[in-house]
Design a protein around this motif. Structure first.
Motif, PDB file in Angstrom:
ATOM      1  N   SER A  39       0.610  -1.106   0.044  1.00 49.44           N
ATOM      2  CA  SER A  39      -0.068   0.232   0.022  1.00 49.44           C
ATOM      3  C   SER A  39       0.803   1.236   0.055  1.00 49.44           C
ATOM      4  N   GLN A  40       0.354   2.435  -0.149  1.00 49.14           N
ATOM      5  CA  GLN A  40       1.014   3.722  -0.284  1.00 49.14           C
ATOM      6  C   GLN A  40       1.564   3.814   1.310  1.00 49.14           C
ATOM      7  N   GLU A  41       0.994   3.470   2.075  1.00 53.10           N
ATOM      8  CA  GLU A  41       1.511   3.751   3.599  1.00 53.10           C
ATOM      9  C   GLU A  41       2.639   2.926   3.683  1.00 53.10           C
ATOM     10  N   GLN A  42       2.850   1.687   3.254  1.00 54.19           N
ATOM     11  CA  GLN A  42       4.066   0.949   3.516  1.00 54.19           C
ATOM     12  C   GLN A  42       5.016   1.605   2.776  1.00 54.19           C
ATOM     13  N   ILE A  43       5.068   2.077   1.456  1.00 56.36           N
ATOM     14  CA  ILE A  43       5.895   2.727   0.772  1.00 56.36           C
ATOM     15  C   ILE A  43       6.237   3.907   1.375  1.00 56.36           C
ATOM     16  N   GLN A  44       5.438   4.632   2.106  1.00 58.98           N
ATOM     17  CA  GLN A  44       6.008   6.083   2.437  1.00 58.98           C
ATOM     18  C   GLN A  44       6.520   5.690   3.700  1.00 58.98           C
TER      19      GLN A  44
END
Length: 145
Positions: A39-44
């Motif tokens: 997810s975008q949160e993991q990447i961030q």
């Protein structure tokens, strides 16, 4: 009977891990991309960790250098001396491959050695003069009288 035996020999057992793995296209000439679901949160989160590490890196390296300054300088000098020695030996080897250069250097060395012996080592007063010059040079380099 033979058909049942052949079927049992060819049956494959599948582990539970294999059941969760996505199917990979096994056809020749095709490329299948497998992407891990992120997810975008993991990447961030990963980008923040990398950013924090890189922002603290100069201070960390500076503290390591200040802590181990003398050994690092000594290791650097040793590596520099080894590299310099290798370069000088390579240059001398290249010069020795040129015809008549090696014998010319030998003659120059023999001539300088003969002049040095005649100039400084044959008489007592010239040996004393050489000793004084060495002491003077030593005091200039070291800085002591």
């Amino acid at each position: 009977m033979e058909a049942q035996m052949q079927e049992s020999e060819t049956m494959e057992t599948k582990s539970p891990e294999a059941a969760t793995m996505p199917e990979i296209n096994n056809q020749a000439g095709t490329i299948t991309k497998i992407q891990a679901p992120q997810s975008q949160e993991q990447i961030q989160k990963y980008l923040d960790q990398v950013s924090n590490f890189l922002s603290g890196l100069p201070e960390y390296l500076g503290s390591i250098f200040n802590k181990y300054k003398q050994p690092l300088v000594i290791i650097g000098l040793i590596i520099g001396a080894i590299v310099t020695l290798k370069v000088v030996l390579a240059i001398l080897d290249a010069l020795n491959d040129i015809p008549l250069v090696a014998p010319t250097f030998e003659l120059i060395g023999i001539g300088y050695s003969a002049w040095f012996v005649y100039r400084y080592l044959l008489k007592a007063n010239t040996r004393h003069e050489l000793t004084n010059e060495i002491q003077s040079l030593k005091s200039q380099v070291v800085g002591k009288n």
